[in-house]
Design an enzyme around this catalytic site. Structure first.
Site, PDB file in Angstrom:
ATOM      1  CD1 TRP A 104      -2.310  -2.082   1.792  1.00  0.00           C
ATOM      2  CD2 TRP A 104      -3.060  -1.043  -0.038  1.00  0.00           C
ATOM      3  NE1 TRP A 104      -3.397  -2.794   1.311  1.00  0.00           N
ATOM      4  CE2 TRP A 104      -3.865  -2.168   0.200  1.00  0.00           C
ATOM      5  CE3 TRP A 104      -3.344  -0.229  -1.146  1.00  0.00           C
ATOM      6  CZ2 TRP A 104      -4.942  -2.522  -0.624  1.00  0.00           C
ATOM      7  CZ3 TRP A 104      -4.415  -0.575  -1.975  1.00  0.00           C
ATOM      8  CH2 TRP A 104      -5.197  -1.714  -1.700  1.00  0.00           C
ATOM      9  CG  ASP A 174      -3.359   3.966   3.954  1.00  0.00           C
ATOM     10  OD1 ASP A 174      -4.439   3.872   4.575  1.00  0.00           O
ATOM     11  OD2 ASP A 174      -3.102   3.312   2.913  1.00  0.00           O
ATOM     12  CE  LYS A 198      -9.505  -2.505   3.528  1.00  0.00           C
ATOM     13  NZ  LYS A 198      -8.179  -2.015   3.303  1.00  0.00           N
TER      14      LYS A 198
HETATM   15  C1  LIG Z   1      -7.780  -1.442   1.926  1.00  0.00           C
HETATM   16  C2  LIG Z   1      -6.649  -0.505   1.944  1.00  0.00           C
HETATM   17  C3  LIG Z   1      -6.507   0.500   0.972  1.00  0.00           C
HETATM   18  C4  LIG Z   1      -7.438   0.598  -0.249  1.00  0.00           C
HETATM   19  O1  LIG Z   1      -8.485   1.396  -0.016  1.00  0.00           O
HETATM   20  P1  LIG Z   1      -9.578   1.718  -1.135  1.00  0.00           P
HETATM   21  O2  LIG Z   1     -10.672   2.303  -0.313  1.00  0.00           O
HETATM   22  O3  LIG Z   1      -9.921   0.460  -1.835  1.00  0.00           O
HETATM   23  O4  LIG Z   1      -8.970   2.727  -2.056  1.00  0.00           O
HETATM   24  C5  LIG Z   1      -5.451   1.369   1.092  1.00  0.00           C
HETATM   25  N1  LIG Z   1      -4.571   1.267   2.110  1.00  0.00           N
HETATM   26  C6  LIG Z   1      -4.658   0.312   3.038  1.00  0.00           C
HETATM   27  C7  LIG Z   1      -3.649   0.235   4.125  1.00  0.00           C
HETATM   28  C8  LIG Z   1      -5.702  -0.601   2.985  1.00  0.00           C
HETATM   29  O5  LIG Z   1      -5.810  -1.572   3.922  1.00  0.00           O
END
Ligand SMILES: *Cc1c(COP(=O)(O)O)cnc(C)c1O
Length: 364
Positions: A104, A174, A198
């Site tokens: 990511w 993030d 999540k």
């Molecule tokens: C799931 C996830 C994403 C992706 O997010 P989207 O909403 O599909 O763009 C980005 N970063 C992390 C750490 C994730 O777990």
């Protein structure tokens, strides 16, 4: 009623049953409103109250200082990969530092490159992204616009135990897969962002918690929908907000406050759940092996392998029969992964651990 299984999906993922039940109870008509949450204006008094309550819950849970905005945006976490550099990097002449602890973070950096200069402050590629850096391994530029980290790498199951020290340079984080799983030191962040699917709600909304001075940096040349400043000025209602996901975030955060008792308590429960699985794997005499190094292990995503890879398919099939679902690892790395977010009950983790012991006994 259909039975519910133990769903270990990495996202969209399991949600707290009381939150889903409340949504179900009021799905035809919100109390005193006569219409469904699915049918009312994002500018109605009812929805204004809903979005304000969701924000107030987040502020209370995360102890968000008053000089931070809470934005509810669309486009997922990956939109933030681009939006953060568009707002903070573009035209600044400064570079941005990226700490790469998995796929990511790598993706976030490649998006940032379209907007300005990036530096790699740490890259865990050599060890196949199995750990977070130690403080002294970080190669930080004190003149950087921000340092981007991924607090929990969902695919490899690698998590920062706490915020790294970045001096005066704000952290852009993030936190998609560990948002609301534990308390954070909000003052350490310039931006903390997380998609909902999540740990906080269904897919469709991303929370961006941003310090006001960073919010003011948005270049006026940006399209409105990509400007933090305009979203903040319009209280996330620049356009039609994702009303149902925001409503669900409100219910999930109320559950955290009222039934769990806050993030310190949630953190303890999450640590206990993770410990059950890591103990099971560590005690398996190599039958199972964790991807992450011990001090970087995630309490949200337990990524592991079976020593004998040919047993993986039977493992997943057998698990499915025991109502233990979505344990397959991410398509990019294979193996298995148990995502044990806030809403995964401890009983689910215990059931999985018992199943793993039994499977080993039969197949070792
Ligand atoms: C799931 C996830 C994403 C992706 O997010 P989207 O909403 O599909 O763009 C980005 N970063 C992390 C750490 C994730 O777990």
């Amino acid at each position: 009623m259909e039975k519910r299984v133990y769903n270990f999906s990495a996202g969209p993922a399991v949600l707290p049953v009381p939150a889903i039940e409340e949504a179900q109870r009021h799905l035809l008509a919100l109390p005193g409103v006569g219409s469904s949450i699915l049918e009312i204006s994002h500018r109605s008094k009812t929805f204004t109250h809903i979005i304000e309550q969701a924000e107030a819950n987040l502020r209370e849970l995360l102890a968000i200082p008053s000089n931070y905005h809470v934005l509810f945006l669309q486009g997922g976490a990956q939109m933030q990969f681009a939006m953060a550099p568009m707002n903070l990097l573009h035209g600044s002449g400064q570079p941005a530092d990226y700490v790469l602890t998995g796929s990511w973070g790598k993706k976030a950096m490649s998006e940032a490159k379209t907007q300005g200069a990036t530096r790699i402050a740490f890259d865990g590629a050599a060890a196949n992204y199995n750990r977070v850096p130690k403080q002294e391994e970080l190669d930080l530029d004190p003149a950087a616009a921000y340092v981007h980290i991924t607090s929990n790498e969902t695919i490899g199951g690698v998590q920062f135990p706490s915020e790294p020290d970045t001096g005066n340079v704000p952290i852009v984080c993030d936190a998609s897969s560990d948002f609301l799983s534990r308390p954070v030191q909000m003052e350490r962040y310039g931006i903390l962002y997380a998609c909902a699917q999540k740990n906080a709600g269904p897919a469709g909304v991303t929370m961006v918690i941003i310090r006001d001075d960073l919010c003011q940096r948005s270049p006026s040349t940006l399209p409105s929908m990509l400007s933090y400043k305009l979203h903040a000025e319009n209280k996330s209602l620049l356009n039609t907000a994702p009303t149902f996901p925001i409503y669900m975030v409100g219910l999930v955060t109320s559950w955290l406050l009222e039934e769990v008792g806050g993030l310190a308590r949630m953190h303890q429960i999450n640590r206990d759940k993770a410990q059950i699985l890591y103990d099971c794997i560590d005690g398996s005499e190599g039958f199972y092996a964790v991807h992450a190094e011990p001090d970087s292990r995630s309490i949200m995503n337990v990524a592991f392998r079976l020593k004998d890879a040919s047993l993986e398919e039977p493992f997943l099939k057998e698990a499915e029969k025991h109502d233990l679902t979505a344990l397959k690892g991410h398509r990019s790395v294979g193996g298995c992964r148990a995502s044990i977010y806030n809403a995964m009950p401890v009983e689910g983790v215990k059931t999985l651990s018992r199943f793993m012991d039994d499977f080993r006994a039969k197949n070792a």
